[in-house]
Design an enzyme around this catalytic site. Structure first.
Site, PDB file in Angstrom:
ATOM      1  N   GLY A  12      40.012  39.264  31.432  1.00 29.09           N
ATOM      2  CA  GLY A  12      38.690  38.709  31.135  1.00 29.09           C
ATOM      3  C   GLY A  12      38.519  37.337  31.754  1.00 29.09           C
ATOM      4  O   GLY A  12      39.416  36.487  31.671  1.00 29.09           O
ATOM      5  N   GLY A  14      35.246  35.720  31.412  1.00 26.11           N
ATOM      6  CA  GLY A  14      33.900  35.368  30.957  1.00 26.11           C
ATOM      7  C   GLY A  14      33.875  33.941  30.445  1.00 26.11           C
ATOM      8  O   GLY A  14      34.544  33.058  31.004  1.00 26.11           O
ATOM      9  N   SER A  18      37.174  32.270  31.869  1.00 25.09           N
ATOM     10  CA  SER A  18      36.935  31.404  33.024  1.00 25.09           C
ATOM     11  C   SER A  18      37.466  29.987  32.764  1.00 25.09           C
ATOM     12  O   SER A  18      38.127  29.381  33.621  1.00 25.09           O
ATOM     13  CB  SER A  18      35.428  31.379  33.304  1.00 25.09           C
ATOM     14  OG  SER A  18      35.075  30.189  33.922  1.00 25.09           O
ATOM     15  N   GLU A 129      45.426  31.425  18.080  1.00 24.75           N
ATOM     16  CA  GLU A 129      44.756  30.236  17.525  1.00 24.75           C
ATOM     17  C   GLU A 129      43.250  30.254  17.756  1.00 24.75           C
ATOM     18  O   GLU A 129      42.461  29.812  16.902  1.00 24.75           O
ATOM     19  CB  GLU A 129      45.361  28.963  18.142  1.00 24.75           C
ATOM     20  CG  GLU A 129      44.788  27.673  17.591  1.00 24.75           C
ATOM     21  CD  GLU A 129      44.914  27.591  16.073  1.00 24.75           C
ATOM     22  OE1 GLU A 129      43.878  27.763  15.404  1.00 24.75           O
ATOM     23  OE2 GLU A 129      46.019  27.381  15.554  1.00 24.75           O
ATOM     24  N   GLY A 134      37.769  28.446  16.812  1.00 26.96           N
ATOM     25  CA  GLY A 134      37.791  27.983  18.204  1.00 26.96           C
ATOM     26  C   GLY A 134      38.892  26.967  18.449  1.00 26.96           C
ATOM     27  O   GLY A 134      40.076  27.252  18.246  1.00 26.96           O
ATOM     28  N   ILE A 136      39.755  24.374  16.834  1.00 27.28           N
ATOM     29  CA  ILE A 136      40.395  23.746  15.655  1.00 27.28           C
ATOM     30  C   ILE A 136      41.758  24.377  15.387  1.00 27.28           C
ATOM     31  O   ILE A 136      41.855  25.601  15.282  1.00 27.28           O
ATOM     32  CB  ILE A 136      39.553  23.960  14.377  1.00 27.28           C
ATOM     33  CG1 ILE A 136      38.123  23.500  14.578  1.00 27.28           C
ATOM     34  CG2 ILE A 136      40.183  23.264  13.180  1.00 27.28           C
ATOM     35  CD1 ILE A 136      37.210  23.867  13.416  1.00 27.28           C
ATOM     36  N   GLU A 190      28.640  36.042  20.378  1.00 21.08           N
ATOM     37  CA  GLU A 190      29.412  37.196  20.847  1.00 21.08           C
ATOM     38  C   GLU A 190      28.548  38.019  21.803  1.00 21.08           C
ATOM     39  O   GLU A 190      27.323  37.878  21.825  1.00 21.08           O
ATOM     40  CB  GLU A 190      29.815  38.073  19.655  1.00 21.08           C
ATOM     41  CG  GLU A 190      30.737  37.394  18.673  1.00 21.08           C
ATOM     42  CD  GLU A 190      32.037  36.927  19.309  1.00 21.08           C
ATOM     43  OE1 GLU A 190      32.761  37.730  19.905  1.00 21.08           O
ATOM     44  OE2 GLU A 190      32.328  35.715  19.227  1.00 21.08           O
ATOM     45  N   ASP A 201      31.366  38.396  12.377  1.00 22.81           N
ATOM     46  CA  ASP A 201      32.344  37.556  13.082  1.00 22.81           C
ATOM     47  C   ASP A 201      33.055  36.631  12.076  1.00 22.81           C
ATOM     48  O   ASP A 201      34.283  36.506  12.100  1.00 22.81           O
ATOM     49  CB  ASP A 201      31.628  36.728  14.164  1.00 22.81           C
ATOM     50  CG  ASP A 201      32.577  35.789  14.873  1.00 22.81           C
ATOM     51  OD1 ASP A 201      33.342  36.257  15.738  1.00 22.81           O
ATOM     52  OD2 ASP A 201      32.581  34.586  14.541  1.00 22.81           O
ATOM     53  N   LYS A 205      37.111  36.547  10.704  1.00 24.50           N
ATOM     54  CA  LYS A 205      37.929  35.337  10.572  1.00 24.50           C
ATOM     55  C   LYS A 205      38.421  35.177   9.127  1.00 24.50           C
ATOM     56  O   LYS A 205      39.544  34.726   8.885  1.00 24.50           O
ATOM     57  CB  LYS A 205      37.121  34.119  11.025  1.00 24.50           C
ATOM     58  CG  LYS A 205      36.827  34.162  12.526  1.00 24.50           C
ATOM     59  CD  LYS A 205      35.715  33.208  12.924  1.00 24.50           C
ATOM     60  CE  LYS A 205      35.449  33.257  14.418  1.00 24.50           C
ATOM     61  NZ  LYS A 205      34.217  32.564  14.813  1.00 24.50           N
TER      62      LYS A 205
HETATM   63  N1  LIG Z   1      32.649  32.553  23.374  1.00 19.60           N
HETATM   64  C1  LIG Z   1      33.218  31.878  22.386  1.00 19.60           C
HETATM   65  O1  LIG Z   1      32.799  30.780  22.010  1.00 19.60           O
HETATM   66  C2  LIG Z   1      34.429  32.430  21.710  1.00 19.60           C
HETATM   67  C3  LIG Z   1      34.909  33.700  21.999  1.00 19.60           C
HETATM   68  N2  LIG Z   1      35.999  34.162  21.360  1.00 19.60           N
HETATM   69  C4  LIG Z   1      36.526  35.480  21.682  1.00 19.60           C
HETATM   70  O2  LIG Z   1      37.010  35.446  23.010  1.00 19.60           O
HETATM   71  C5  LIG Z   1      36.899  36.742  23.600  1.00 19.60           C
HETATM   72  C6  LIG Z   1      36.115  36.623  24.890  1.00 19.60           C
HETATM   73  O3  LIG Z   1      34.830  36.132  24.612  1.00 19.60           O
HETATM   74  P1  LIG Z   1      33.842  35.643  25.782  1.00 19.60           P
HETATM   75  O4  LIG Z   1      34.615  34.952  26.824  1.00 19.60           O
HETATM   76  O5  LIG Z   1      32.765  34.919  25.071  1.00 19.60           O
HETATM   77  O6  LIG Z   1      33.316  37.046  26.326  1.00 19.60           O
HETATM   78  P2  LIG Z   1      32.533  37.349  27.703  1.00 19.60           P
HETATM   79  O7  LIG Z   1      31.666  38.522  27.417  1.00 19.60           O
HETATM   80  O8  LIG Z   1      31.911  36.111  28.232  1.00 19.60           O
HETATM   81  O9  LIG Z   1      33.702  37.773  28.715  1.00 19.60           O
HETATM   82  C7  LIG Z   1      34.360  39.009  28.654  1.00 19.60           C
HETATM   83  C8  LIG Z   1      35.163  39.197  29.933  1.00 19.60           C
HETATM   84  O10 LIG Z   1      35.931  40.372  29.781  1.00 19.60           O
HETATM   85  C9  LIG Z   1      35.792  41.190  30.961  1.00 19.60           C
HETATM   86  N3  LIG Z   1      36.014  42.581  30.584  1.00 19.60           N
HETATM   87  C10 LIG Z   1      35.313  43.361  29.735  1.00 19.60           C
HETATM   88  N4  LIG Z   1      35.863  44.595  29.656  1.00 19.60           N
HETATM   89  C11 LIG Z   1      36.954  44.575  30.458  1.00 19.60           C
HETATM   90  C12 LIG Z   1      37.929  45.531  30.813  1.00 19.60           C
HETATM   91  N5  LIG Z   1      37.907  46.755  30.301  1.00 19.60           N
HETATM   92  N6  LIG Z   1      38.911  45.169  31.679  1.00 19.60           N
HETATM   93  C13 LIG Z   1      38.932  43.933  32.195  1.00 19.60           C
HETATM   94  N7  LIG Z   1      38.032  42.972  31.910  1.00 19.60           N
HETATM   95  C14 LIG Z   1      37.057  43.301  31.052  1.00 19.60           C
HETATM   96  C15 LIG Z   1      34.394  40.898  31.460  1.00 19.60           C
HETATM   97  O11 LIG Z   1      34.301  41.231  32.850  1.00 19.60           O
HETATM   98  C16 LIG Z   1      34.313  39.392  31.208  1.00 19.60           C
HETATM   99  O12 LIG Z   1      34.928  38.704  32.270  1.00 19.60           O
HETATM  100  C17 LIG Z   1      36.236  37.616  22.528  1.00 19.60           C
HETATM  101  O13 LIG Z   1      37.229  38.283  21.791  1.00 19.60           O
HETATM  102  C18 LIG Z   1      35.523  36.601  21.641  1.00 19.60           C
HETATM  103  O14 LIG Z   1      35.329  37.070  20.331  1.00 19.60           O
HETATM  104  C19 LIG Z   1      36.696  33.427  20.425  1.00 19.60           C
HETATM  105  C20 LIG Z   1      36.278  32.175  20.104  1.00 19.60           C
HETATM  106  C21 LIG Z   1      35.101  31.581  20.711  1.00 19.60           C
HETATM  107  N1  LIG Z   2      30.663  33.852  18.316  1.00 26.63           N
HETATM  108  C1  LIG Z   2      31.644  32.991  17.722  1.00 26.63           C
HETATM  109  C2  LIG Z   2      32.554  32.459  18.779  1.00 26.63           C
HETATM  110  C3  LIG Z   2      33.742  31.848  18.209  1.00 26.63           C
HETATM  111  O1  LIG Z   2      34.539  32.443  17.499  1.00 26.63           O
HETATM  112  C4  LIG Z   2      30.963  31.844  17.019  1.00 26.63           C
HETATM  113  O2  LIG Z   2      29.747  31.685  17.194  1.00 26.63           O
HETATM  114  O3  LIG Z   2      31.625  31.144  16.269  1.00 26.63           O
HETATM  115 NA    NA Z   3      41.489  27.757  16.093  1.00 24.12          NA
END
Ligand SMILES: NC(=O)C1=CN([C@@H]2O[C@H](COP(=O)(O)OP(=O)(O)OC[C@H]3O[C@@H](n4cnc5c(N)ncnc54)[C@H](O)[C@@H]3O)[C@@H](O)[C@H]2O)C=CC1
Ligand SMILES: N[C@@H](CC=O)C(=O)O
Ligand code: NA
Length: 429
Positions: A12, A14, A18, A129, A134, A136, A190, A201, A205
């Site tokens: 991933g 995203g 990234s 973590e 996030g 924290i 999400e 969500d 947690k």
């Molecule tokens: N965005 C946030 O603030 C936070 C996100 N998270 C968690 O982090 C994880 C990622 O979230 P985001 O980065 O926001 O998601 P996103 O939707 O921005 O990125 C997902 C990435 O996974 C890739 N992907 C999807 N299916 C795939 C597959 N089968 N094989 C390979 N790559 C694949 C996509 O191409 C993309 O690059 C999730 O579990 C989310 O709950 C946790 C805390 C905060």
């Molecule tokens: N979608 C979640 C991302 C972090 O876990 C949030 O809004 O807190």
């Molecule tokens: Na944390």
């Protein structure tokens, strides 16, 4: 034997993936000094390589063969999200002897124990973590620092999207949908924002925190969930008139009856510490028997803050590999009963739209009395709407969710008594 490098596979790229890649590239030398071996990014799996344009990502590392990538790394970092295929990738990594770092709370809240067991069986780590709060540090304190204490209750704001929405509605008077779009644009929400808005969500947690705090297998389905989808601008105004603010809280606790875990909106006094948590910030109170109250505060969502927690875990599990060790396991020895959190008692405020007729207030209070619901305060507003109805606010003493809902159903069934506008928990210490 000196480690030349630790192979890291990123699944991933995203919002979080990234920023994790950026930190791994920018801090490579620093991390090498901390670990005693260099982190070597061996591949980045994404759905569509053409969508990846970050200057710090070496495009030659991109692959769509995610499962294959999980078989050739020392550390697999899962930042895809969702249950499947993420679960398959994580299990593949663990079974191929890689340690796993994940931010995937949805996965852990449904399949955590299976994954923790797989990690232990394979003699590797699973660290997460970023999955709660996030940036924290809250998972590590529960898993390691507080393991010598007995935790009685954890109460917190653990979803950045809903906190951002409620805060912007309160402070800027913006409409729900407008603010949700902003939260999505900022990368807090999400992929499917109903997980945030519906409270799921935060519930995931809550389940993870319950596992760590109470050593009991607590899953998503064990958590009572109410979201913020029905909160209107008029609810926010009503809270303001009572010198309160509405927050979505996750509350998990253990007492003689058992373990309860719930997520719901609640009106907090404006001077409560959690009431002051703004934007996408999260805050978690932990009440330990010996430690007393602890508070953890910081950015609960967003690419860079979440990547900070992810890279912290990568460095930690890499250090373990260099040392030939692993971190602590996650023991699930408790069989304490799980109590339905909707049965927990709370004070409530119910807003009715009532006709200004003789006996209406008396009839409503009579129905409350029939259900044994004690009224703390009742206030009828002078202003009337186009139909000549007035708002009536009733605040109750402590009552179960089940009983208050039966009570207002009975009021609603009597058309002459008026309509229910909303019902909301009111925080009383
Ligand atoms: N965005 C946030 O603030 C936070 C996100 N998270 C968690 O982090 C994880 C990622 O979230 P985001 O980065 O926001 O998601 P996103 O939707 O921005 O990125 C997902 C990435 O996974 C890739 N992907 C999807 N299916 C795939 C597959 N089968 N094989 C390979 N790559 C694949 C996509 O191409 C993309 O690059 C999730 O579990 C989310 O709950 C946790 C805390 C905060
Ligand atoms: N979608 C979640 C991302 C972090 O876990 C949030 O809004 O807190
Ligand atoms: Na944390």
């Amino acid at each position: 034997m000196a480690h030349e490098s630790i192979k890291v596979a990123l699944l991933g790229a995203g919002t979080v993936g990234s920023q994790t890649a950026r930190l791994l590239v920018e801090q490579a030398d620093e991390f090498e000094r901390r670990i005693g071996a260099r982190l070597e990014l061996t591949g980045i799996a994404v759905l569509d390589p053409d969508q990846v344009n970050d200057p710090w990502i070496d495009k030659s590392l991109l692959t769509t063969d995610t499962l294959e990538l999980t078989t050739r790394a020392d550390v697999v970092v899962e930042l895809i999200g969702g249950i499947e295929p993420a679960r398959t990738f994580v299990l593949s990594a663990l079974n191929h002897g890689a340690s796993v770092v994940t931010a995937n709370k949805a996965l852990l809240a449904q399949h955590g124990p299976e994954l923790y067991e797989a990690a232990e069986r394979n003699g590797v780590d699973i660290y997460f973590e970023a999955a709660v709060g996030g940036a924290i540090p809250i998972v590590r304190p529960l898993r390691e620092s507080m393991v010598g204490d007995k935790i009685n209750r954890i109460m917190g704001i653990v979803n950045g999207t809903t906190n951002y929405i409620l805060d912007e509605m309160t402070t800027r008077g913006l409409a729900f949908d407008t603010v949700l779009k902003e939260a999505q644009a900022k990368g807090f929400a999400e992929a499917d924002p109903t997980a945030d808005i519906g409270g799921f969500d935060a519930a995931a947690k809550a389940a993870i925190m319950s596992v760590l705090a109470f050593h009991r297998d607590v899953r998503m389905d064990d958590v009572h969930v109410e979201g913020i989808e029905n909160i209107t601008e008029s609810d926010i105004e009503a809270a303001r008139a009572m010198n309160r603010v509405i927050k979505l809280l996750a509350v998990v606790s253990e007492n003689e009856q058992g373990i309860s875990a719930g997520v719901y909106p609640i009106m907090l006094p404006a001077d409560h510490q959690l009431a002051k948590v703004s934007g996408s910030f999260n805050a978690v109170f932990v009440e330990g028997e010996a430690s007393d109250d602890l508070m953890f505060y910081g950015r609960g969502a967003g690419g860079a803050p979440t990547a900070s927690a992810v890279t912290g875990d990568i460095v930690t599990v890499a250090r373990h590999r260099v040392a030939g060790s692993t971190g602590p396991s996650i023991p699930l020895y408790s069989n304490a009963p799980i109590v339905d959190a909707s049965q927990a008692h709370s004070s409530y405020m119910v807003r009715f739209n009532v006709p200004d007729n003789v006996g209406v207030l008396a009839r409503i209070t009579e129905i409350f009395a029939q259900h044994g619901v004690s009224i703390r305060a009742a206030q009828q507003h002078e202003q009337e709407d186009a139909q000549g109805n007035h708002e009536l606010w009733i605040t109750t003493h402590s009552v179960s969710d089940h009983v208050i809902r039966e009570t207002i159903d009975d009021v609603a069934a009597e058309k002459t008594a008026g309509a229910v506008i909303s019902i909301m928990r009111v925080f009383e210490e």
